[in-house]
Design a protein around this motif. Structure first.
Motif, PDB file in Angstrom:
ATOM      1  N   HIS A 175       0.856  -1.196   0.000  1.00  0.00           N
ATOM      2  CA  HIS A 175       0.000   0.000   0.000  1.00  0.00           C
ATOM      3  C   HIS A 175       0.891   1.245   0.000  1.00  0.00           C
ATOM      4  N   VAL A 176       1.025   1.883  -1.153  1.00  0.00           N
ATOM      5  CA  VAL A 176       1.965   3.003  -1.276  1.00  0.00           C
ATOM      6  C   VAL A 176       1.567   4.232  -0.471  1.00  0.00           C
ATOM      7  N   CYS A 177       0.267   4.407  -0.215  1.00  0.00           N
ATOM      8  CA  CYS A 177      -0.175   5.609   0.506  1.00  0.00           C
ATOM      9  C   CYS A 177       0.498   5.687   1.877  1.00  0.00           C
ATOM     10  N   ILE A 178       0.602   4.539   2.524  1.00  0.00           N
ATOM     11  CA  ILE A 178       1.252   4.493   3.829  1.00  0.00           C
ATOM     12  C   ILE A 178       2.752   4.700   3.684  1.00  0.00           C
ATOM     13  N   VAL A 179       3.338   4.073   2.691  1.00  0.00           N
ATOM     14  CA  VAL A 179       4.797   4.161   2.513  1.00  0.00           C
ATOM     15  C   VAL A 179       5.226   5.608   2.275  1.00  0.00           C
ATOM     16  N   THR A 180       4.499   6.308   1.419  1.00  0.00           N
ATOM     17  CA  THR A 180       4.822   7.709   1.141  1.00  0.00           C
ATOM     18  C   THR A 180       4.832   8.525   2.432  1.00  0.00           C
ATOM     19  N   HIS A 181       3.878   8.221   3.294  1.00  0.00           N
ATOM     20  CA  HIS A 181       3.735   8.934   4.566  1.00  0.00           C
ATOM     21  C   HIS A 181       4.908   8.679   5.513  1.00  0.00           C
ATOM     22  N   LEU A 182       5.640   7.585   5.285  1.00  0.00           N
ATOM     23  CA  LEU A 182       6.707   7.195   6.209  1.00  0.00           C
ATOM     24  C   LEU A 182       8.056   7.829   5.869  1.00  0.00           C
ATOM     25  N   SER A 205      -4.616   4.855   9.921  1.00  0.00           N
ATOM     26  CA  SER A 205      -3.349   4.127   9.950  1.00  0.00           C
ATOM     27  C   SER A 205      -2.142   5.064   9.817  1.00  0.00           C
ATOM     28  N   LYS A 206      -2.331   6.283   9.302  1.00  0.00           N
ATOM     29  CA  LYS A 206      -1.212   7.220   9.237  1.00  0.00           C
ATOM     30  C   LYS A 206      -0.927   7.861  10.593  1.00  0.00           C
ATOM     31  N   ALA A 207      -1.826   7.708  11.546  1.00  0.00           N
ATOM     32  CA  ALA A 207      -1.620   8.275  12.881  1.00  0.00           C
ATOM     33  C   ALA A 207      -1.414   7.189  13.936  1.00  0.00           C
ATOM     34  N   LEU A 208      -2.014   6.024  13.709  1.00  0.00           N
ATOM     35  CA  LEU A 208      -1.984   4.968  14.734  1.00  0.00           C
ATOM     36  C   LEU A 208      -1.167   3.752  14.318  1.00  0.00           C
ATOM     37  N   GLY A 209      -0.797   3.663  13.049  1.00  0.00           N
ATOM     38  CA  GLY A 209      -0.207   2.418  12.555  1.00  0.00           C
ATOM     39  C   GLY A 209      -1.275   1.345  12.468  1.00  0.00           C
ATOM     40  N   ARG A 210      -0.888   0.177  11.992  1.00  0.00           N
ATOM     41  CA  ARG A 210      -1.840  -0.924  11.900  1.00  0.00           C
ATOM     42  C   ARG A 210      -1.266  -2.132  12.631  1.00  0.00           C
ATOM     43  N   GLU A 211      -0.820  -1.891  13.842  1.00  0.00           N
ATOM     44  CA  GLU A 211      -0.173  -2.947  14.606  1.00  0.00           C
ATOM     45  C   GLU A 211      -1.210  -3.767  15.348  1.00  0.00           C
ATOM     46  N   ILE A 223      -6.564   8.560  21.970  1.00  0.00           N
ATOM     47  CA  ILE A 223      -6.477   7.136  21.646  1.00  0.00           C
ATOM     48  C   ILE A 223      -5.194   6.539  22.220  1.00  0.00           C
ATOM     49  N   VAL A 224      -5.354   5.462  23.005  1.00  0.00           N
ATOM     50  CA  VAL A 224      -4.196   4.702  23.486  1.00  0.00           C
ATOM     51  C   VAL A 224      -3.828   3.713  22.387  1.00  0.00           C
ATOM     52  N   PRO A 225      -2.645   3.865  21.782  1.00  0.00           N
ATOM     53  CA  PRO A 225      -2.315   3.011  20.628  1.00  0.00           C
ATOM     54  C   PRO A 225      -1.857   1.609  21.040  1.00  0.00           C
ATOM     55  N   ASN A 226      -1.895   0.703  20.071  1.00  0.00           N
ATOM     56  CA  ASN A 226      -1.404  -0.652  20.304  1.00  0.00           C
ATOM     57  C   ASN A 226       0.110  -0.683  20.461  1.00  0.00           C
ATOM     58  N   HIS A 227       0.805   0.160  19.683  1.00  0.00           N
ATOM     59  CA  HIS A 227       2.263   0.062  19.611  1.00  0.00           C
ATOM     60  C   HIS A 227       2.855   1.464  19.439  1.00  0.00           C
ATOM     61  N   VAL A 228       3.386   2.014  20.514  1.00  0.00           N
ATOM     62  CA  VAL A 228       3.848   3.404  20.478  1.00  0.00           C
ATOM     63  C   VAL A 228       5.061   3.626  19.574  1.00  0.00           C
ATOM     64  N   CYS A 229       5.870   2.590  19.374  1.00  0.00           N
ATOM     65  CA  CYS A 229       7.083   2.777  18.561  1.00  0.00           C
ATOM     66  C   CYS A 229       6.713   3.247  17.165  1.00  0.00           C
ATOM     67  N   ILE A 230       5.662   2.675  16.618  1.00  0.00           N
ATOM     68  CA  ILE A 230       5.198   3.066  15.288  1.00  0.00           C
ATOM     69  C   ILE A 230       4.585   4.462  15.328  1.00  0.00           C
ATOM     70  N   VAL A 231       3.802   4.733  16.343  1.00  0.00           N
ATOM     71  CA  VAL A 231       3.113   6.022  16.428  1.00  0.00           C
ATOM     72  C   VAL A 231       4.121   7.172  16.499  1.00  0.00           C
ATOM     73  N   THR A 232       5.144   7.017  17.309  1.00  0.00           N
ATOM     74  CA  THR A 232       6.176   8.051  17.421  1.00  0.00           C
ATOM     75  C   THR A 232       6.787   8.349  16.060  1.00  0.00           C
ATOM     76  N   HIS A 233       6.982   7.302  15.287  1.00  0.00           N
ATOM     77  CA  HIS A 233       7.593   7.418  13.954  1.00  0.00           C
ATOM     78  C   HIS A 233       6.692   8.182  12.976  1.00  0.00           C
ATOM     79  N   LEU A 234       5.399   8.254  13.260  1.00  0.00           N
ATOM     80  CA  LEU A 234       4.445   8.869  12.333  1.00  0.00           C
ATOM     81  C   LEU A 234       4.284  10.374  12.538  1.00  0.00           C
TER      82      LEU A 234
END
Lengths: 274, 274
Positions: free
Chosen positions: A232-239, B174-180, B228-239
């Protein structure tokens, strides 16, 4: 820059109008329709007409038309696909009711990547907004919207470890690829290796991805560069902060990803038409 | 800044040494051990000793010790948890073999969030590197590493649509919370609402998250703010580009997230010790 906001409630119009008037400006709005996705949008014709009238009658707001996202229509579609035909009929119904109410939509804004190539069939459409379409990805391939050769965006990664037999670890995990599932055919993995479409990213952590090449002749070694076709490129671009435009192995241009990240605070000024 | 690189292969040492020598510098390395996770790392005692010797004998490289990440040890642990005891025994074995070979590890670097509170039991440990631990998240709660009250990071979101009964759409997907996924107990959803732990983010797209409050007394309306309390903060910080430090509803400090994003190119200089 012209800002247009999609709204599906009186509350949204009221809040937006207050912000706009506070800044001495007006904001264009589209009435967002729910055409079957059940995510956001006004679900009925009467509701759409009522909200369009509310927008037209509210100071600070410019009623500019309608919009929708047909996210429920996916996968390979026949010429007379019932979901597509139902979509067209619904749009026609809403637009006609708005015409009769004296609220003819100036803009009819829709579109999605799976339906992009049928855009010319959509009644009254004035603009379409497909996202994935710009690059395509494994999801587009799985849905029949393109072939693998049409995927333009890859993530460049390096093999960093091969200590577990049959597995190569790359320096691209969920922070580079996202953790998006791919639906439909070829529904496995978090990405595939360009040139080796059967070699998938089968497991991920934040900074690690695992390529499983157990049943594949290709044997990567530490230091090898691979290009991953993401789900899913939409997510990748965001990263990433920038995208490199490459021809062969030459980087010809670098584009900053201007719209990624989220600001902690948005001033009232930035939310209204300039 | 001191850079230390974890390596598990001769290839990695060779490549690193060439880059370091080209820049007239040396790089510290840890020999990474595979202590059962089967991701990266040298899997045998003899292999670890051989690679440590390679590092010690390579110009441009400083052999600094060993490291590991016990990612396979998760969930609530008994005092005599067999996985933990096996881990301690393996570390002891490798360290002793290195001692005997004249390669005593100056650093023994490990740690993970689930095992962080048992760190004092790990033989020879000189540093530990838990990640999630800084904030905690729903995964930490599910694994028994903390209570819900110990989760310090939330994502502030706004309810933007309630047109589908029982569902509130927020502007965080998913751009704010990830999909973990979250594993173990309470293994559903992509996050929960602070103060309403049974209200979960049940579906997501890039910019939309769906809160399902069907069987809950709380009825959110458009404009409501939720955390929102996320599932996985490591990903959220990265976003996000920055983190807001709040006390009550006051933002007391804003920290930039310096380590997120990925550069297209890293110069040789930035890869060696300064």
């Amino acid at each position: 820059v012209t800002l247009t906001v999609a709204v599906d409630s009186v509350d949204a119009i009221t809040g937006l109008a207050a912000a706009a008037q506070g800044a001495g400006r007006t904001v264009r709005v589209y009435i967002e329709l729910d055409l079957g996705m059940r995510r956001v949008g006004v679900p009925t014709v009467d509701g759409a007409v009522a909200l369009a009238r509310e927008a037209a009658d509210t100071a600070g707001i410019t009623y500019a038309g309608i919009c929708f996202y047909p996210g429920q229509v996916r996968g390979p579609m026949a010429d007379d696909d019932p979901a597509l035909l139902a979509l067209y009929a619904q749009i026609e119904r809403v637009a006609t009711a708005l015409d009769r109410a004296g609220l003819a939509p100036g803009a009819v804004s829709g579109g999605s990547t799976p339906t992009a190539w049928r855009t010319h069939e959509v009644p009254r459409l004035t603009e379409f907004r497909p996202g994935t379409y710009v690059y395509n990805d494994r999801t587009s391939v799985a849905g029949g919207a393109c072939t693998p050769d049409d995927c333009a965006l890859t993530v460049l990664a390096t093999v960093i470890s091969t200590t577990v037999p049959g597995q190569a670890v790359i320096d691209a995990g969920s922070k580079a690829l996202g953790r998006e599932p791919v639906r439909g055919a070829h529904a496995e993995g978090f990405g595939s290796v360009l040139g080796h479409p059967d070699v998938l990213v089968t497991r991920m952590w934040e900074e690690h991805g695992v390529l499983d090449f157990t049943s594949h002749a290709w044997k990567p070694t530490v230091g090898d560069r691979v290009r991953i076709v993401p789900n899913h490129v939409c997510i990748v671009t965001h990263l990433f902060d920038s995208v490199a435009g490459v021809r062969g192995s030459d980087v010809e241009v670098t584009w900053p990803v201007a719209a990624r990240g989220r600001e902690r605070r948005v001033s009232a000024d930035s939310a209204v038409e300039r």
